[in-house]
Design an enzyme around this catalytic site. Structure first.
Site, mmCIF file in Angstrom:
data_model
loop_
_atom_site.group_PDB
_atom_site.id
_atom_site.type_symbol
_atom_site.label_atom_id
_atom_site.label_comp_id
_atom_site.label_asym_id
_atom_site.label_seq_id
_atom_site.Cartn_x
_atom_site.Cartn_y
_atom_site.Cartn_z
ATOM 1 N N TRP A 101 0.819 -1.217 0.000
ATOM 2 C CA TRP A 101 0.000 0.000 0.000
ATOM 3 C C TRP A 101 0.845 1.255 0.000
ATOM 4 O O TRP A 101 0.594 2.185 -0.779
ATOM 5 C CB TRP A 101 -0.996 -0.023 1.156
ATOM 6 C CG TRP A 101 -2.119 -0.983 0.872
ATOM 7 C CD1 TRP A 101 -2.322 -2.200 1.461
ATOM 8 C CD2 TRP A 101 -3.151 -0.839 -0.121
ATOM 9 N NE1 TRP A 101 -3.415 -2.813 0.906
ATOM 10 C CE2 TRP A 101 -3.948 -2.007 -0.059
ATOM 11 C CE3 TRP A 101 -3.470 0.149 -1.043
ATOM 12 C CZ2 TRP A 101 -5.057 -2.205 -0.889
ATOM 13 C CZ3 TRP A 101 -4.575 -0.046 -1.872
ATOM 14 C CH2 TRP A 101 -5.343 -1.208 -1.792
ATOM 15 N N ASP A 175 -2.004 6.364 6.439
ATOM 16 C CA ASP A 175 -3.043 5.532 5.815
ATOM 17 C C ASP A 175 -3.357 4.418 6.816
ATOM 18 O O ASP A 175 -2.588 3.464 6.960
ATOM 19 C CB ASP A 175 -2.528 4.956 4.494
ATOM 20 C CG ASP A 175 -3.525 3.989 3.848
ATOM 21 O OD1 ASP A 175 -4.599 3.743 4.443
ATOM 22 O OD2 ASP A 175 -3.221 3.477 2.752
ATOM 23 N N LYS A 199 -12.950 -1.823 5.507
ATOM 24 C CA LYS A 199 -12.269 -2.840 6.314
ATOM 25 C C LYS A 199 -12.895 -2.889 7.709
ATOM 26 O O LYS A 199 -13.333 -3.925 8.164
ATOM 27 C CB LYS A 199 -10.773 -2.548 6.456
ATOM 28 C CG LYS A 199 -9.942 -2.226 5.208
ATOM 29 C CD LYS A 199 -10.164 -3.063 4.040
ATOM 30 C CE LYS A 199 -9.479 -2.844 2.735
ATOM 31 N NZ LYS A 199 -8.338 -2.039 2.565
HETATM 32 C C1 PLP Z 1 -7.920 -1.372 1.334
HETATM 33 C C2 PLP Z 1 -6.848 -0.352 1.481
HETATM 34 C C3 PLP Z 1 -6.850 0.804 0.717
HETATM 35 C C4 PLP Z 1 -7.925 0.922 -0.284
HETATM 36 O O1 PLP Z 1 -8.275 1.535 -1.094
HETATM 37 P P1 PLP Z 1 -9.555 1.622 -2.030
HETATM 38 O O2 PLP Z 1 -9.207 2.749 -2.888
HETATM 39 O O3 PLP Z 1 -10.669 1.921 -1.080
HETATM 40 O O4 PLP Z 1 -9.673 0.329 -2.735
HETATM 41 C C5 PLP Z 1 -5.858 1.747 0.901
HETATM 42 N N1 PLP Z 1 -4.902 1.552 1.836
HETATM 43 C C6 PLP Z 1 -4.882 0.439 2.603
HETATM 44 C C7 PLP Z 1 -3.830 0.283 3.637
HETATM 45 C C8 PLP Z 1 -5.859 -0.533 2.447
HETATM 46 O O5 PLP Z 1 -5.847 -1.631 3.202
#
Ligand code: PLP
Length: 363
Positions: A101, A175, A199
Site C-alpha cells: 500500500w 493511511d 475494512k
Molecule cells: C484497502 C486499502 C486501501 C484501499 O483503497 P480503495 O481505494 O478503497 O480500494 C488503501 N490503503 C490500505 C492500507 C488498504 O488496506
C-alpha cells in the site's frame, strides 16, 4: 441466524447486529416513511444521522478539537492523489515504504510532487519496520506518509513515529485504512489520517479523513473542488452528495463499537484474537508467518502452507467448515485471515481448530 465466519480483507465482515438493524430500518427509517438511501442529504433526517455519526466517531477515536472529520468518496487509493493535491505545498514529500500500500501511495504522489523514499523494508522481504531513527527525511518536505497497517503484507506499527522528536516539522500522513478503530490512535503525532471504510468501519464508498486544521487551505490550484479538504470541511462534507447510505451504516457501526466498550475494549479483544492465531501458526509444522513478531498485524494475518500443493485442499476444507475468504492476496499468494473488529473470538477459535485438524490429517 448462524452465518459462516468471513475472513475477507475488504470489503469485510460487518457486525451482524448492524446488518439486522439496517434490515429492520430498510423500508422506513424511524417513522420517516423513507429508506435512508431515499433521503435528501440536506433534509433534517439525514442531517441528524450525519451529525450523530460525526459525534460518535470523534468520541470513539478521541479526535481533538483542532482536527476536522471529513466523510468523502474515492477510497484509500484516491487519497494517494488527494493528499498531495492538498498538502504538498513545499513541492516535496517523504514516504516510508513498508509494503504494497505505501508503495502504491508513493507511486501516485509522484504525479503531484517530488517524492523521496525515506526508508523501506524491501530488502528484508517486507517482514519488519525500519526504525524511525534511521529514516532519511528531506529538509522542508511537506509531509511524511506511512501506512500504519500494511493489509497485504501483515506489518503494523505498534506506535506512531513522533516526527518532531526526529527534528522534522513535516505533517505525518497515516493511511490507517485497515486498522482504524481497532486500537487507539495518538493524534499528537498525526497531521492527517485517512481510511477507506470497507475494512473496519462500514461499507465501501465512504472514506474517512481526519485532518489538522492548519493543513487546510493550501491546496494546489488544480485540486478538484470536491476533493479540496477545505471546501469539504467548510460544507460539512456536503459540498457534493456524500455517500449517504454508507455514512448511515458506518454510524450504526460506531454505535455498536460504543456498546462493545469503545476502542480500548476492541483493542483488548483484537490482541487476544491475534495472539490465538499467531500462536497456532508458530506452533505448527505446516503453517508459517515470516513477519517479525514485534510488527505483526493484529488485523491481517498472512500465512503460508509449507507445502503449497495443499493450498486448494486447505481452502476447500475451510469453506466446508464455514470459514470463508481465506485466500491470500494474488500478489503474495498463500493465505490471509483478516480479523477486524467484527470478527468474534469464536471465529478465530474456529479457524485455529481447523488449522490443527487440517495439519493432523496430513501428517
Ligand atoms: C484497502 C486499502 C486501501 C484501499 O483503497 P480503495 O481505494 O478503497 O480500494 C488503501 N490503503 C490500505 C492500507 C488498504 O488496506
Amino acid at each position: 441466524m448462524n452465518r459462516p465466519y468471513n475472513f475477507s480483507a475488504g470489503p469485510a465482515a460487518m457486525p451482524q447486529e448492524v446488518l439486522t438493524e439496517a434490515a429492520a430500518e430498510m423500508l422506513d427509517w424511524h417513522g420517516s416513511g423513507m429508506s435512508v438511501m431515499e433521503m435528501s442529504h440536506r433534509g433534517k433526517e439525514f442531517i441528524a444521522i450525519y451529525e450523530q455519526a460525526q459525534l460518535d466517531l470523534r468520541e470513539l477515536l478521541a479526535v481533538p478539537d483542532n482536527f476536522k472529520v471529513l466523510f468523502m468518496q474515492g477510497g484509500g487509493l484516491a487519497e494517494n492523489a488527494i493528499v498531495p493535491l492538498n498538502i504538498s505545498r513545499s513541492g516535496s514529500a517523504d514516504f516510508v515504504v513498508t509494503g504494497s500500500w505505501s508503495q502504491k501511495s508513493q507511486q501516485e504522489a509522484r504525479k503531484y510532487c517530488s517524492v523521496n523514499i525515506a526508508a523501506s523494508n524491501e530488502l528484508d522481504g517486507r517482514t519488519s519496520l525500519p526504525d524511525p531513527a534511521s529514516w532519511q527525511l528531506t529538509r522542508g518536505a511537506s509531509y511524511v506518509h506511512i501506512c500504519s497497517n500494511e493489509t497485504i503484507d501483515g506489518v503494523e506499527y505498534q506506535t506512531l513515529p513522533d516526527l518532531r522528536a526526529l527534528g522534522s516539522d513535516a505533517a505525518l500522513v497515516v493511511d490507517c485504512s485497515s486498522h482504524v478503530a481497532s486500537r487507539p490512535l495518538d493524534w499528537s503525532c498525526v497531521g492527517l489520517a485517512f481510511a477507506g471504510a470497507q475494512k473496519n468501519l462500514g461499507p465501501a464508498g465512504l472514506t474517512l479523513v481526519v485532518v489538522r486544521e492548519d493543513l487546510l487551505g493550501h491546496a494546489l490550484a488544480v485540486c478538484p473542488s470536491a476533493f479540496n479538504y477545505k471546501t469539504v470541511a467548510d460544507n460539512q462534507s456536503m459540498f457534493n452528495t456524500p455517500p449517504t447510505y454508507a455514512i448511515y451504516i458506518a454510524g450504526l457501526v460506531f454505535q455498536w463499537l460504543k456498546r462493545q466498550g469503545g476502542i480500548p475494549a476492541m483493542e483488548a479483544r483484537n490482541q487476544a484474537k491475534a495472539a490465538l492465531l499467531y500462536d497456532a501458526i508458530d506452533n505448527s509444522q505446516l503453517y508459517v508467518n515470516k513477519v517479525a513478531p514485534d510488527c505483526r498485524s493484529r488485523m491481517n494475518v498472512p500465512f503460508f502452507l509449507r507445502d503449497e500443493g495443499l493450498n486448494d485442499a486447505f481452502l476447500t476444507g475451510a469453506r466446508d467448515h464455514g470459514l470463508l475468504q481465506l485466500k491470500g492476496h494474488k500478489s503474495v499468494g498463500g493465505m490471509r485471515a483478516s480479523i477486524y473488529n467484527a470478527m468474534p473470538i469464536e471465529g478465530v477459535q474456529a479457524l485455529v481448530n481447523y488449522l490443527h485438524e487440517f495439519e493432523k490429517r496430513r501428517s
